[in-house]
Design an enzyme around this catalytic site. Structure first.
Site, PDB file in Angstrom:
ATOM      1  N   HIS A 458     -18.809 -13.143 -77.953  1.00 13.79           N
ATOM      2  CA  HIS A 458     -18.903 -14.394 -77.218  1.00 13.79           C
ATOM      3  C   HIS A 458     -17.764 -15.330 -77.593  1.00 13.79           C
ATOM      4  CE1 HIS A 458     -23.269 -14.117 -75.659  1.00 13.79           C
ATOM      5  NE2 HIS A 458     -22.391 -13.692 -74.803  1.00 13.79           N
ATOM      6  N   GLU A 700     -22.504  10.408 -66.934  1.00 12.38           N
ATOM      7  CA  GLU A 700     -21.866  10.119 -68.231  1.00 12.38           C
ATOM      8  C   GLU A 700     -21.991  11.281 -69.197  1.00 12.38           C
ATOM      9  OE1 GLU A 700     -23.664   6.539 -69.824  1.00 12.38           O
ATOM     10  OE2 GLU A 700     -25.661   7.144 -69.189  1.00 12.38           O
ATOM     11  N   ASP A 724     -19.395   6.623 -72.246  1.00  9.35           N
ATOM     12  CA  ASP A 724     -20.051   7.794 -72.818  1.00  9.35           C
ATOM     13  C   ASP A 724     -19.373   9.084 -72.384  1.00  9.35           C
ATOM     14  OD1 ASP A 724     -22.123   7.022 -74.563  1.00  9.35           O
ATOM     15  OD2 ASP A 724     -23.216   6.203 -72.861  1.00  9.35           O
ATOM     16  N   CYS A 771     -18.611   2.270 -64.008  1.00  8.59           N
ATOM     17  CA  CYS A 771     -18.989   1.046 -64.713  1.00  8.59           C
ATOM     18  C   CYS A 771     -18.622   1.065 -66.201  1.00  8.59           C
ATOM     19  CB  CYS A 771     -20.474   0.752 -64.529  1.00  8.59           C
ATOM     20  SG  CYS A 771     -21.539   2.021 -65.214  1.00  8.59           S
TER      21      CYS A 771
HETATM   22  C1  PEP Z   1     -20.906   3.928 -70.109  1.00 13.68           C
HETATM   23  O1  PEP Z   1     -21.341   4.810 -70.864  1.00 13.68           O
HETATM   24  O2  PEP Z   1     -19.763   3.960 -69.625  1.00 13.68           O
HETATM   25  C2  PEP Z   1     -21.730   2.758 -69.770  1.00 13.68           C
HETATM   26  C3  PEP Z   1     -21.330   1.859 -68.893  1.00 13.68           C
HETATM   27  O3  PEP Z   1     -22.897   2.620 -70.414  1.00 13.68           O
HETATM   28  P1  PEP Z   1     -23.043   2.049 -71.912  1.00 13.68           P
HETATM   29  O4  PEP Z   1     -21.702   1.536 -72.357  1.00 13.68           O
HETATM   30  O5  PEP Z   1     -24.087   0.991 -71.833  1.00 13.68           O
HETATM   31  O6  PEP Z   1     -23.498   3.255 -72.681  1.00 13.68           O
HETATM   32 MG    MG Z   2     -23.470   4.942 -71.296  1.00 11.22          MG
END
Ligand code: PEP
Ligand code: MG
Length: 849
Positions: A458, A700, A724, A771
């Site tokens: 933050h 992932e 991941d 994402c």
């Molecule tokens: C990812 O694995 O790219 C993802 C967006 O999920 P997290 O980072 O929450 O594991």
């Molecule tokens: Mg993930």
């Protein structure tokens, strides 16, 4: 040899103390541990029989010193004595010394084959050394008692305070190692001195101390010898010369410590590349100004027993109220704009029953004073966040600590410290709390440089909102630079220049102007859709974790939310969130989004996350364990509660649901079957929900990529989680800094996985987003657009720049870049390739977060 037994509630704590103590000595020591109990669900505790067995294992006629942590450890140790013979019991000493310091001091003393009295005295004196180092005088009222005589005999100390004995040899040396005479170096000094018959004493010449006995770890530590200090060593006795030679060798060899991995205290700019240091880019922009070293102070607390528990509880309530008012006024401070929402999260922490309940219990059941009860609870909570694998969630520990300190200051009546600058400066610190950052005077703080932190803290977010360039994770050497030293930082690349020359300053200023212009431009167009020059639209959504972040996302121009991490709702509490609690949050976020899409990811929690109430067992490979959908399919009650809440919130909103960590078709089918059951129940109960709600999965795992064509027939969309996916494809734990470099999402192996997934999705007529963090990297934008992704979901701050990057591209160019990138053999080559299409300034701009 005197034996030592460590009794603790925690196996890990005891093992750590044993490891630390054993490291201090070279030979064997009789050291045993009795810790934890044999109950996998509740492993913290002590067991008298274990203590007895530990004592037995190190017992000799020389005696045994038992060191305990607290509470029942003492009872168990006392009970253990009942299993021993009377003769044995006489040689067992339950020692009141603090566990860690006491065990280390006792071990070093025992290794010198000292008597039990000497070992006990060293253990008991361990706090003196620590206090002396911290400049606290505790000797007078706590450590000296008739049963516990002072370690330094006054008369003897005075007699020997200066050596004028003609039979005494003396040398004077400079201590050059980084840590000075502390911890391991001190232990090595003491054990070397103890090998000789000569009486050896040592004093800190720089600090003009008296001589102390060189064979006492506590006395040596009280000298406070730091790097660069002169010490005098005096030896009297037949082997004095040999002793001094051995000690001299030890000191000149840096006490056997390899300092090469440590940053030098004084930075010689010729030793760094052109006087540069490299940190993590946290808030883009260039700053050039003198350094102001900021050392935040934290409120320290002591534990004591209180009788008037009601009064203590009242004190907490009042302090929380004051802290709440402070936070509310911080929130309304104009300069923070929408980022003041971060303090909403702090306010929520203060209202959280899961935080207040343990504090209440500590006060009323354990009679702890308010400060101690509060701090212990806050520390536990912060620790829980700190140990999570997700860097973003880890950073929340900083927020918890910040709120905790605010309440402690209020309890103590201390006003919140402010950073008072007399001239425009770059603030250098180990870390800045969000509160410190929010109160910065933006007219004087031109930049921030910290040795801790990450781009997702933050503090970094606030620095970005305040428009203050920031670099975090800079080597600790920066902390040793004098106030006033000229510094330049580039928050886009993470580079820091020490005393930059005029050419560097001119170059940086030009870059600063270009960067400012680019950001202003991006901000202006942030609320427009991201459309390529040849009219292809790419949805740019936000990754969020709370209502406050949803608001920030909208202000930054997000087209929707591509990833709501719901883990937040489950952390930091003692029971799972109810359906109503979840419903309220999902609905509130959906309302903030006002018909924009919201993708809610179901719980992505696993054996590595410390949710006691879920009964999770520790796993040796948590990343490969019961994570995400695997966990939910086994805990259907928790899963169904969440699904009901999401479905209910979907009524009248654009909510989509997404399952994480999918590896097989059967998992998706099972999850969908449970979803269908919940939908049937809602229909039967006449509870409305969006019947056409889309269902998607995160791609992932390498398996999901390989069978993407099969998975695509089961669902409505994919979202590729490159964070991941990179670690699984590259077999490189993303939290292990030794291999994390391998898990680079720009590696062609990952890019090929993305390509394969996009093709499978589009062949089946479903859309596909991405994402992971890669989506926020504007250098990756041409490749991601070129590979055909329909949506990119990223942190809100990066949205304007990513939207701008998309609008500068044509899909034809982007596809050509992507196809060339797929054929390269490393992530760096991919970066070089993309960079070659831009000018240096553009590349600098694109490496901003
Ligand atoms: C990812 O694995 O790219 C993802 C967006 O999920 P997290 O980072 O929450 O594991
Ligand atoms: Mg993930």
């Amino acid at each position: 040899m005197v034996g030592i037994v460590i009794v603790s509630h925690s196996k890990q704590l005891a093992a750590g103390v044993r490891e630390l103590a054993a490291q201090m000595v070279s030979g064997d020591v009789a050291l045993a541990v009795a810790a934890g109990i044999d109950d996998p669900d509740n492993p913290l505790g002590t067991d008298a029989m274990q203590v007895y067995q530990a004592i037995e294992s190190v017992y000799s006629d020389d005696g045994v010193v038992v060191l305990m942590d607290l509470g029942s450890a003492l009872l168990s140790a006392e009970m253990a004595l009942e299993f021993l013979t009377e003769e044995q019991c006489e040689k067992i000493y339950l020692c009141e010394a603090p566990l860690v310091e006491g065990a280390i001091a006792a071990t070093i003393s025992a290794a010198q084959l000292n008597s039990i009295e000497q070992v006990l005295a060293e253990a008991r004196g361990a706090l003196t050394a620590k206090a002396a180092q911290l400049g606290i005088d505790v000797i007078s009222d706590t450590l000296i008692s008739p049963q516990n005589p002072p370690l330094v005999n006054d008369r003897e100390a005075k007699e020997h305070s200066r050596t004028d004995n003609p039979y005494t040899l003396q040398i004077q040396l400079t201590v050059a190692n980084r840590l000075g005479l502390h911890a391991r170096p001190a232990a090595r000094f003491v054990t070397t001195a103890a090998k000789f018959q000569a009486q050896i004493r040592v004093r800190n010449v720089t600090r003009n101390t008296d001589f102390v006995q060189a064979n006492s770890i506590n006395q040596v530590a009280t000298l406070g010898v730091r790097q660069g200090h002169e010490i005098a060593i005096a030896a009297t006795g037949i082997d004095a010369e040999a002793a001094l030679a051995a000690l001299q060798e030890l000191v000149t060899n840096n006490f056997g410590e390899d300092d090469s991995d440590l940053i030098p205290t004084v930075i010689d700019s010729s030793e760094t590349v052109e006087g540069e240091l490299l940190g993590i880019p946290a808030s883009s922009g260039v700053a050039i100004a003198p350094i102001f070293q900021y050392r935040p102070t934290t409120v320290q607390v002591e534990e004591y027993i209180v009788e008037d528990t009601a009064n203590e509880w009242q004190r907490i309530q009042t302090a929380i109220q004051t802290a709440t008012q402070d936070l509310q006024s911080l929130q309304s401070a104009n300069q923070l704009g929408d980022k003041a929402e971060i303090f909403s999260a702090h306010l929520l922490v203060l209202q959280d029953p899961a935080l207040l309940e343990p504090v209440h219990q500590r006060i009323f059941s354990h009679h702890q004073n308010a400060e101690f009860a509060w701090k212990s609870t806050i520390d536990e909570l912060a620790h829980n966040f700190d140990t999570l694998e997700d860097a973003y969630l880890q950073e929340r520990a900083n927020d918890i600590t910040d709120v905790g300190q605010r309440v402690l200051r209020s309890l103590r009546g201390i006003t919140t410290p402010t950073i008072e600058l007399t001239q425009p400066s770059i603030v250098v610190a180990t870390d800045l709390s969000p509160s410190d950052t929010a109160q910065l005077d933006t007219t004087k703080v031109l930049g921030i440089c910290t040795t801790r932190g990450s781009a997702t803290s933050h503090t970094a977010i606030l620095a970005r909102s305040l428009g203050i360039p920031a670099v975090v994770g800079v080597p600790a050497a920066i902390l040793h630079l004098a106030n006033g030293t000229l510094l330049a930082i580039d928050g886009a690349s993470g580079k820091v220049w020490l005393e930059p020359d005029t050419d560097t300053i001119a170059r940086l200023q030009a870059r600063r102007n270009a960067g400012l212009q680019a950001r202003q431009h991006a901000q202006v167009t942030a609320h427009q859709p991201a459309i390529t020059r040849d009219r292809k639209r790419v949805t740019i959504a936000a990754n969020i974790g709370s209502v406050a972040e949803a608001k920030i996302a909208i202000k930054n121009g997000a087209d929707g939310v591509g990833l709501l991490r719901t883990e937040f709702l489950y952390l930091n509490r003692t029971t799972a969130p109810t359906e109503e609690e979840q419903f309220a949050v999902y609905q509130a976020i959906a309302e903030v989004l006002d018909r924009r899409a919201l993708i809610v990811r179901t719980l992505d929690i696993g054996g590595d996350k410390p949710l006691d109430y879920l009964g999770l067992r520790a796993e040796s490979n948590p990343f490969l364990g019961k994570r995400g959908i695997r966990f939910c399919l086994e805990h259907q009650d928790i899963f169904k509660t969440q699904l009901r809440a999401i479905l209910r919130a979907s009524h009248g909103h654009q909510i989509k649901i997404m399952f994480p960590m999918v590896a097989t078709v059967q998992e998706v089918q099972a999850a969908k079957a449970i979803l269908a059951q919940v939908q049937t129940q809602l229909r039967q109960a006449n509870i409305p929900f969006d019947e056409s709600m889309q269902v998607g999965i995160m791609v992932e795992t390498p398996s999901a990529v390989a069978i993407a064509d099969q998975l695509a027939t089961e669902i409505d969309f994919f979202s590729i989680g490159t964070n991941d996916l990179s670690q699984y494809v590259m077999a490189a734990d993303r939290t292990n800094s030794q291999v994390a470099m391998l898990a680079d999402a720009l590696h062609p192996a990952i890019l090929r996985s993305i390509e394969q997934t996009v093709q499978a999705a589009h062949s089946s007529g479903i859309w596909v987003g991405l994402c992971g963090e890669l989506a926020a990297d504007t250098l990756a934008t041409p490749i991601l657009v070129g590979l055909g992704l329909d949506e990119l979901s990223l942190n809100s701050q990066a949205i304007p720049m990513v939207k701008r990057a998309v609008s500068e591209l044509s899909t034809v160019e982007a596809e050509a870049i992507a196809q060339r990138a797929l054929k390269l053999d490393s992530a760096n080559r991919v970066r070089e390739l993309v960079s070659s299409f831009y000018t240096n300034e553009e590349v600098e701009r694109k490496t901003q977060r």
